[in-house]
Every structure is written in C-alpha cells, then in structure tokens.
Design a protein around this motif. Structure first.
Motif, PDB file in Angstrom:
ATOM      1  N   GLY A 191     -22.160   9.134  -8.216  1.00 54.11           N
ATOM      2  CA  GLY A 191     -22.501  10.348  -7.473  1.00 54.11           C
ATOM      3  C   GLY A 191     -21.675  10.593  -6.235  1.00 54.11           C
ATOM      4  O   GLY A 191     -21.846  11.620  -5.571  1.00 54.11           O
ATOM      5  N   ALA A 192     -20.789   9.682  -5.899  1.00 56.30           N
ATOM      6  CA  ALA A 192     -19.994   9.855  -4.672  1.00 56.30           C
ATOM      7  C   ALA A 192     -18.710   9.046  -4.837  1.00 56.30           C
ATOM      8  O   ALA A 192     -18.486   8.402  -5.866  1.00 56.30           O
ATOM      9  CB  ALA A 192     -20.790   9.364  -3.473  1.00 56.30           C
ATOM     10  N   ASP A 232     -27.649  11.778   5.301  1.00 58.11           N
ATOM     11  CA  ASP A 232     -28.105  11.010   4.135  1.00 58.11           C
ATOM     12  C   ASP A 232     -29.510  10.456   4.386  1.00 58.11           C
ATOM     13  O   ASP A 232     -30.433  10.694   3.605  1.00 58.11           O
ATOM     14  CB  ASP A 232     -27.127   9.865   3.848  1.00 58.11           C
ATOM     15  N   LYS A 276     -21.129  20.787  -0.402  1.00 61.95           N
ATOM     16  CA  LYS A 276     -22.496  21.241  -0.742  1.00 61.95           C
ATOM     17  C   LYS A 276     -23.145  22.050   0.367  1.00 61.95           C
ATOM     18  O   LYS A 276     -23.943  22.937   0.107  1.00 61.95           O
ATOM     19  CB  LYS A 276     -23.371  20.050  -1.126  1.00 61.95           C
ATOM     20  N   ASP A 312     -28.802  15.953   3.088  1.00 62.11           N
ATOM     21  CA  ASP A 312     -27.795  16.054   2.026  1.00 62.11           C
ATOM     22  C   ASP A 312     -28.477  16.323   0.679  1.00 62.11           C
ATOM     23  O   ASP A 312     -28.052  17.191  -0.093  1.00 62.11           O
ATOM     24  CB  ASP A 312     -26.987  14.744   1.979  1.00 62.11           C
ATOM     25  N   LYS A 360     -28.336  19.697  -2.009  1.00 60.51           N
ATOM     26  CA  LYS A 360     -28.088  19.573  -3.445  1.00 60.51           C
ATOM     27  C   LYS A 360     -29.252  20.162  -4.246  1.00 60.51           C
ATOM     28  O   LYS A 360     -29.046  20.833  -5.262  1.00 60.51           O
ATOM     29  CB  LYS A 360     -27.839  18.105  -3.793  1.00 60.51           C
ATOM     30  N   VAL A 407     -29.963  12.056  -6.014  1.00 58.38           N
ATOM     31  CA  VAL A 407     -28.720  12.802  -5.791  1.00 58.38           C
ATOM     32  C   VAL A 407     -27.986  12.345  -4.532  1.00 58.38           C
ATOM     33  O   VAL A 407     -27.021  12.988  -4.123  1.00 58.38           O
ATOM     34  CB  VAL A 407     -28.977  14.328  -5.724  1.00 58.38           C
ATOM     35  N   ASN A 408     -28.457  11.270  -3.918  1.00 57.02           N
ATOM     36  CA  ASN A 408     -27.747  10.758  -2.746  1.00 57.02           C
ATOM     37  C   ASN A 408     -27.401   9.289  -2.942  1.00 57.02           C
ATOM     38  O   ASN A 408     -28.295   8.433  -2.998  1.00 57.02           O
ATOM     39  CB  ASN A 408     -28.594  10.965  -1.479  1.00 57.02           C
ATOM     40  N   GLY A 409     -26.112   9.017  -3.059  1.00 58.14           N
ATOM     41  CA  GLY A 409     -25.652   7.667  -3.355  1.00 58.14           C
ATOM     42  C   GLY A 409     -25.877   6.702  -2.200  1.00 58.14           C
ATOM     43  O   GLY A 409     -26.212   5.532  -2.403  1.00 58.14           O
ATOM     44  N   THR A 410     -25.687   7.188  -0.984  1.00 62.97           N
ATOM     45  CA  THR A 410     -25.825   6.317   0.186  1.00 62.97           C
ATOM     46  C   THR A 410     -27.234   5.749   0.283  1.00 62.97           C
ATOM     47  O   THR A 410     -27.426   4.540   0.450  1.00 62.97           O
ATOM     48  CB  THR A 410     -25.503   7.121   1.465  1.00 62.97           C
TER      49      THR A 410
HETATM   50  N1  HSE Z   1     -23.146  11.209   1.264  1.00 61.84           N
HETATM   51  C1  HSE Z   1     -23.218  11.691  -0.066  1.00 61.84           C
HETATM   52  C2  HSE Z   1     -23.989  10.697  -0.934  1.00 61.84           C
HETATM   53  C3  HSE Z   1     -21.833  11.907  -0.604  1.00 61.84           C
HETATM   54  O1  HSE Z   1     -24.175   9.560  -0.487  1.00 61.84           O
HETATM   55  O2  HSE Z   1     -24.436  11.040  -2.012  1.00 61.84           O
HETATM   56  C4  HSE Z   1     -21.765  12.602  -1.935  1.00 61.84           C
HETATM   57  O3  HSE Z   1     -22.319  13.886  -1.890  1.00 61.84           O
END
Ligand code: HSE
Length: 372
Positions: free
Chosen positions: A296-297, A191, A100, A196, A200, A153-156
C-alpha cells in the motif's frame, strides 16, 4: 512518442522515473508509443541524480512546452500541487497523481476541468499504493450497487500495530522503530490520527457512489490510544486490532463512512494483513465480496500505479475516460447508531458484547467496534 514531466522528485516521483526507465519496453507496449521523461521539476538541486540533466526549477517550462502531453504530480498537499495541476490541465495536458489529499479535497473541480479540456486526470496510486483498486472500482465493478467497502488503507499504522504485537512493545517504541526503518515519516500525525485513511475513504466513497464526501465530515479515531494490552487480547483470540476505513450504505441511500481501530476476528481475512500491506474488501450487490491486497505504500509499488495511469492516459489520449463525481453531497448517517458487537475492556477484564447499539453499551475504559 509522448513526452512527460514529473513534478516533485521525492519518494514517489523518483520511483516513477525509475519504473518508467527500467520498464520502458512494457510502458511503450501498453501505451502504444514510447513515453519519454523530458523534465523533472523540483526546487532542490540534485546534481548526483542520474536524472540531473532533466531537472528544472520552473514549472512554466513544462506548462509552455507543447511537446509535454502528460504531467505526473507527486508533490503532495494542496499548495503548489493544486496550482500546478490546474495549470497543467488548463494547458491541455493529462495529469496523473498519487496525491490523496488533493483528490479528496479538490477532485470535483480538477476532474471537471479535465473533462472540459478533454484530458485525463488519474489517481490510482492515491489509495492502496500499488494495489489495482480504484480502476476496478469505477470500471470493472460499475455494474454493481456498491454496498460496502472495508479496508486497511494505511501502511504506516498497520506496520506499527503489527510491530506492537510481534515485538510486545507499546506504540511509542513501535513508532520509533518504524521511523528508523522508513515505514513512518518523521511527522507521522496524518497516519497516526487517521487523517490519511479518511482522505482515502473519501476517494473510495466518491467513486463508489458518485457524490462528493468532504474529509471533514468523516468521524475519525486514530491509533494513538491503542494499548499493547488490547492487541494482546485480540491476538489471544486469533484476531487483531486494525485501523479500518468503513463505508456502507443502507437501503434508503444513506451512507455511513468512518475510520477507527477495530477488533478484527480471526475469521476475517483482514485480521491476517500484516506490516505495511493494505487490503480492501469491496462488496457489490451483483458480485458479492472482492478482495484487493498488496503493497500500500513505498516508492516503487506506488510508482507502479502511477506509471500504469500514465500508460492508460496515453492509450486513451484521444478519448478521455471522463471519470468524475457530483459535488452534490452524500447523505450521511451517524455510524454510532449502527448495530454492532463491541470489544470492551475495563482494567484487565475484556469481553465482546452481543449485537447492541452504542448507546446501550456498558461504561468501559476501552471499546473497539468488532468487524462482523
Ligand atoms: N503514509 C501512507 C501510508 C503512504 O502509510 O499508507 C501511502 O499513502
């Protein structure tokens, strides 16, 4: 038969090799021909990998092999990933990526180069991991004026916020747990700080509105200061604190794009998206609201999107899709001027304001915009 190479054999690259191998019959059926993994380029030695016989260290072997028609870039960042992508496209090879940062910062150049060379540059996995999201946006929703996009949009960070709520821990402890379980990287800055999610958001804006949005123009607030107390307050009302990317456009064409933690009321589906899941609501003027939800990850879900792009690139190898956006900048407005309700907290006391502009807000120690 189409030959391909993977650049970078980390989490996503190794998932791509696995999905391509295990689902070879489905890939061949979709692509219209067999897709064979011929090389894996990585600087590391991995003698124990089942793919060890395919490993090479020198990218120019891939670049100069006329048999290789598709290159998957899963290196990440804008260093050698940028150089190798330019060289692969210039050599007339289709390129697929999950990177990305590269798409957000160099998409205009790379997509123009792909168009000039008559090849595809695809990046479905760059936003929302395995969720089909970008192709529906530029393809199935292309009859719409895109009015708004809002999403997790961020899984972490979503994992960490969910863990805080469920275990009653503050952020530092939830982060350590997420790192131990592999949901957060050892360096989680991009994150936690929202960088991040900004990248996106930019890719979504580029595709939605056809003009380039540079990441450094997007106002961002990460989750580092989110307190357990605010998460508990939101949960007591059936809602949640979520890191959201927000994109909307007014009638004059001005766009508002930002990333920040929000108070998400129980009435929104986004309040119920937990752990490492992502969800994005795209609103078009013809279709109304559409919701995209999923993983998402992670190695294999992200590889699903990458290999799907490989299939599409091979299927359209003689008639590239010509995706792209202009380098004319998007006209931006200041999100702080948008009317909103706000969650505010001073000490123990918290409340939700009426609709008001930010400059009318009472002084408060903590404030989060309410997703209305
Ligand atoms: N670090 C990103 C997340 C990985 O947690 O969404 C996937 O793009």
């Amino acid at each position: 038969m189409m030959n391909m190479a993977i650049l970078g054999f980390g989490t996503v690259g190794s998932g791509v090799a696995k999905v391509l191998t295990e689902n070879a019959a489905e890939v061949a059926a979709g692509a219209g021909e067999e897709v064979r993994l011929k090389y894996i380029v990585d600087v590391r030695d991995m003698p124990d990998s089942p793919f060890a016989p395919l490993m090479v260290k020198d990218f120019s072997i891939v670049e100069q092999d006329p048999e290789v028609g598709v290159v998957v870039e899963t290196i990440g960042g804008c260093g050698v990933a940028l150089t190798f992508t330019r060289r692969a496209l210039a050599a007339g090879k289709h390129v697929v990526t999950s990177n990305k940062q590269l798409v957000a910062e160099h998409g205009v150049e790379l997509l123009a180069l792909a168009k000039e060379k008559g090849v595809n540059y695809f990046f479905e996995a760059s936003v929302g991991g395995g969720i089909p999201l970008l192709r529906p946006l530029f393809n199935d929703l292309s009859a719409n004026k895109i009015l708004a996009i809002k999403g997790i949009v961020n899984g972490t960070t979503n994992y960490i916020l969910t863990a805080m709520e469920q275990s009653g821990t503050e952020l530092d402890e939830a982060l350590k747990e997420a790192q131990a379980l592999g949901y957060a990287e050892l360096n989680p800055d991009s994150d936690l700080d929202g960088t991040d999610a900004v990248r996106k958001a930019c890719i979504l804006a580029d595709l939605a509105w056809g003009r380039e949005l540079k990441p450094d123009l997007v106002p961002v607030e990460g989750i580092r200061n989110v307190a357990l107390q605010d998460i508990r307050n939101a949960a007591s009302a059936g809602g949640a604190i979520k890191l959201l990317c927000r994109l909307q456009r007014d009638e004059s064409g001005k766009a508002y794009v930002w990333v920040a933690p929000h108070f998400v009321p129980a009435s929104s589906m986004l309040a119920h998206v937990d752990s490492a899941y992502n969800a994005v609501i795209i609103t078009g003027n013809a279709v109304g609201d559409t919701l995209f939800y999923g993983t998402g990850a992670g190695s294999i879900p992200t590889a699903s999107a990458v290999v799907g792009d490989v299939v599409d690139a091979v299927r359209h190898k003689n008639a590239p899709r010509g995706i792209g956006w202009s380098d004319a900048p998007l006209a931006l407005g200041d999100p702080e001027t948008l009317p909103s309700r706000w969650y505010i907290r001073s000490g123990e006391k918290w409340s939700i304001t009426d609709m008001a502009t930010a400059d009318k807000l009472p002084a408060a120690q903590v404030r989060y915009r309410v997703l209305d």
